[in-house]
Design a protein around this motif. Structure first.
Motif, mmCIF file in Angstrom:
data_model
loop_
_atom_site.group_PDB
_atom_site.id
_atom_site.type_symbol
_atom_site.label_atom_id
_atom_site.label_comp_id
_atom_site.label_asym_id
_atom_site.label_seq_id
_atom_site.Cartn_x
_atom_site.Cartn_y
_atom_site.Cartn_z
ATOM 1 N N GLU A 184 0.827 -1.210 0.000
ATOM 2 C CA GLU A 184 0.000 0.000 0.000
ATOM 3 C C GLU A 184 0.860 1.259 0.000
ATOM 4 N N ARG A 185 1.953 1.238 0.772
ATOM 5 C CA ARG A 185 2.826 2.405 0.874
ATOM 6 C C ARG A 185 3.671 2.588 -0.391
ATOM 7 N N ASP A 188 1.158 4.008 -2.991
ATOM 8 C CA ASP A 188 0.689 5.369 -2.728
ATOM 9 C C ASP A 188 1.746 6.409 -3.071
ATOM 10 N N SER A 189 3.013 6.082 -2.766
ATOM 11 C CA SER A 189 4.098 7.036 -3.033
ATOM 12 C C SER A 189 4.746 6.818 -4.394
ATOM 13 N N GLN A 190 4.242 5.799 -5.149
ATOM 14 C CA GLN A 190 4.760 5.523 -6.489
ATOM 15 C C GLN A 190 6.286 5.364 -6.481
ATOM 16 N N TYR A 297 4.557 7.188 6.601
ATOM 17 C CA TYR A 297 3.118 6.920 6.715
ATOM 18 C C TYR A 297 2.694 6.744 8.166
ATOM 19 N N LYS A 304 -7.125 4.541 5.807
ATOM 20 C CA LYS A 304 -6.044 4.598 4.822
ATOM 21 C C LYS A 304 -4.885 5.411 5.401
ATOM 22 N N LYS A 306 -1.790 7.858 6.030
ATOM 23 C CA LYS A 306 -1.463 9.166 5.461
ATOM 24 C C LYS A 306 0.045 9.263 5.231
ATOM 25 N N ASN A 514 -2.244 14.252 -1.636
ATOM 26 C CA ASN A 514 -3.621 14.527 -1.216
ATOM 27 C C ASN A 514 -3.654 15.721 -0.272
#
Length: 683
Positions: A184-185, A188-190, A297, A304, A306, A514
């Motif tokens: 997931e991390r 999210d940070s690509q 994170y 989810k 952050k 975000n």
């Protein structure tokens, strides 16, 4: 805001000789500097900035910001336009300008006693430059995100500083998190690259880290994000390796011949192989003060995580200054923070803060109870640790074994003790102060968050009279306030929402990718204020006391966990129709996870199902989120609009029948049923 005089009664003071060398020797000096930091922050922080190297200077306002969502977009900027490189300030400056090349940067202490390594500033600089060149050879460039999933080894510091040296943004994931959390991390940070290790021991438990990393990468591929490169450090593998810098292969006591390391030659690269023949000189990438530095994170109340984003210049100043003043760092100190670098405490107070001050630190891979409960005090004596920083959870754990394991060791080198992660209860504070510190070491009970970048409420060792359990007063540049539910500032003794009225250099800049979530989470509830999410009490002497989270978050062993995240993991199991998670007090961890689950029609609750649910949460989030209690709940207390009344569930978990007003419940009969089904012992 700050009392005219510190209280004389019911307080504790550090040893008198601490004041002789202290940076801030008394409460009056603290007050004087605090007023300057609030009324003239440009001058206060500008003077500190002069101690660091800047390739170009900033022009204009030192700190510029907007905290009020009604007046436009939230922003914080510090020294915008100035350029620097944190790695250069932490290593090159200390080696070349301050002549600290031969000074020890880290004493690495492995999981097994006797497994150790000493790294000087000069060697650390060489290793970082070399690995920075490796990253560049893999196509990593300024602004790219790099995920790091490693145990507490020197190479973890090398990897993060190598990223910083070339302007890449590191995203470190705690090595206790699951494959799902890592995936997931990464997504999210690509991230363009993952750095990991084969495995590590946590006490006597073997963790096959590469196996978990591979599972995470497969999950990324399944979700349409194929990460093509993974660099793996051989930490436990039996194969003999030697780096160009002369570091030998793992010693026999650390090596694990039985460790089966998965290997995909199309993706995987060996750390040591990549280093062969690579130059140990690498020019730093000069970055703007407001360029991204790292993403870390933290759990979110929506479930989810952050991605908290910190930037270069302000974070460097704040981590360095808080470390220097809160621990009253002196050049001959040996400092030890027992946190993991996978958390913000390890970022700010193992890597960035200590290295910015040219400090010598202990880097510890193991557990406080392995191989016995004296391990921490044995290490304190071994390295003559003078400043010691740990979590209340560890203190409460060791309290159970009494004073004898502590008093086996002298601990005469200790000067300052610290706590982090959660408020420390007065009983644990007194034991820490009396038994560990022998009534001579002040305790800096620090309150701060991933988002704040560094301490925001904290004593100063020689200046602040201490009250057991209180975070005392604000650090320089920090302006706290307590608000009621209507957003009105409360004066004098009061209790309510803890907020901050203006920024300091190290505060987060946004939630990665975000910004709207950043504004909603921290600034929309009370426009004009940064909202911490914590409750706070201020006493008649002006001391601040953190009373705990006021949103749907739990503080378990100093780690924030989202109740929504745990609930989501539970309901993904086909047997669970609905779940609600609350906190229950725990003697060691502070809070424990108490879970109510409503099963789907036709499913019977059983021990095997219970075990499956625990396993599900572990795999989705990590071992730290494993439920302590799971209760079968045929029904949950809900309002007529369908909202679960978690306030009532918290009372049930504590067996407290003083429920208050329950007139809005749609069906109050479920309450008695839940009381009768309560879990009395951990599952």
């Amino acid at each position: 805001m700050i009392p005219d005089k510190a209280p004389k009664e019911d307080v504790f003071h550090g040893a008198a000789d601490l004041k002789k060398e202290a940076h801030i020797a008394n409460f009056e000096k603290y007050k004087e500097l605090y007023v300057k930091s609030i009324e003239n922050p440009d001058e206060f922080w500008g003077d500190i900035a002069k101690d660091f190297f800047w390739k170009t200077k900033h022009a204009g306002q030192f700190l510029d910001y907007n905290f009020d969502v009604t007046k436009g977009e939230i922003f914080i900027k510090c020294m915008e336009g100035a350029s620097t490189n944190i790695c250069y300030n932490l290593l090159d400056r200390n080696v070349n300008e301050h002549k600290l090349g031969d000074k020890v940067a880290f004493y690495w202490e492995g999981n097994e006693p006797g497994d150790e390594l000493t790294v000087t500033y000069r060697e650390l600089l060489r290793r970082v430059c070399q690995f920075a060149n490796v990253l560049k050879s893999q196509g990593v460039k300024k602004g790219d995100r790099v995920s790091i999933y490693m145990p507490m080894v020197v190479e973890l510091v090398v990897a993060m500083l190598a990223c910083v040296r070339i302007g890449a943004v590191h995203s470190i994931v705690f090595a206790g998190f699951s494959a799902e959390s890592l995936c997931e991390r990464i997504m999210d940070s690509q991230c363009s690259l993952l750095i990991t290790a084969d495995g590590f021991y946590r006490g006597d438990k073997l963790i096959n880290l590469k196996l978990i990393a591979d599972e995470a990468l497969q999950k990324c591929r399944d979700k349409g994000f194929p990460l093509q490169r993974c660099i793996m450090l051989k930490h436990l593998s039996k194969e003999a390796e030697e780096t160009p810098l002369g570091s030998q292969s793992p010693p026999a006591k650390r090596a694990c011949p039985d460790l089966q390391v998965p290997w995909n030659p199309e993706v995987d690269l060996c750390w040591f192989t990549l280093l062969c023949g690579v130059s140990d000189e690498c020019e730093p990438e000069w970055c703007d003060s407001e360029d991204p530095l790292f993403i870390l994170y933290t759990s979110g109340s929506t479930g989810k995580p952050k991605g908290v984003l910190h930037t270069v210049g302000g974070y460097m100043l704040y981590a360095a200054t808080t470390f220097k003043l809160v621990f009253d760092y002196q050049p001959d100190d040996v400092y030890w923070c027992t946190a993991d670098i996978g958390w913000i405490t390890g970022h700010s107070y193992i890597t960035y803060g200590p290295l910015a001050n040219g400090a010598t630190s202990v880097l510890f891979e193991g557990l406080p109870t392995y191989p016995d409960v004296s391990r921490m005090w044995e290490i304190v004596d071994k390295y003559h640790v003078s400043k010691f920083y740990t979590a209340p959870t560890a203190i409460r754990l060791l309290m159970k074994y009494g004073s004898e394991p502590v008093q086996k060791y002298k601990r005469q080198s200790l000067k300052v003790l610290g706590t982090v992660g959660e408020p420390i209860n007065p009983e644990a504070w007194q034991w820490y102060y009396t038994v560990v510190g022998e009534k001579r070491c002040p305790i800096v009970d620090t309150f701060w968050q991933t988002e704040t970048g560094g301490h925001v409420l904290t004593p100063l060792p020689a200046a602040t009279p201490m009250k057991p359990g209180s975070a005392t007063f604000p650090f320089f540049g920090v302006v706290p306030a307590i608000l009621n539910e209507s957003g009105e500032e409360l004066e004098g003794p009061s209790e309510g929402y803890l907020v901050f009225k203006q920024p300091w250099p190290g505060v987060m800049r946004t939630v990665y990718g975000n910004h709207q979530r950043f504004e909603t989470t921290y600034f929309r509830k009370f426009p004009g204020y940064y909202v911490t999410g914590d409750g706070c009490r201020r006493d008649e002497d002006g001391y601040y006391w953190i009373t705990g989270r006021i949103d749907d978050m739990l503080n378990v062993s100093g780690h924030l966990l989202s109740t929504a995240e745990v609930e989501s993991a539970l309901v993904e199991h086909e047997a669970v129709a609905e779940a609600a998670v609350v906190g229950r007090p725990h003697a060691v961890k502070g809070e424990s996870l108490y879970c109510f689950v409503t099963l789907t029609d036709g499913v019977t609750y059983s021990c095997s199902l219970e075990a499956e649910l625990k396993k599900q949460v572990r795999e989705k989030i990590g071992a730290i989120a494993t439920p302590d209690y799971i209760q079968n709940a045929p029904g949950l207390p809900k309002t007529r609009s369908g909202k679960i009344m978690r306030r009532v569930l918290r009372k049930i978990a504590r067996n407290d029948r003083d429920l208050g007003d329950v007139s809005t419940l749609a069906d109050s009969s479920v309450i008695e049923q839940l009381f009768q089904n309560r879990c009395c012992t951990a599952v």
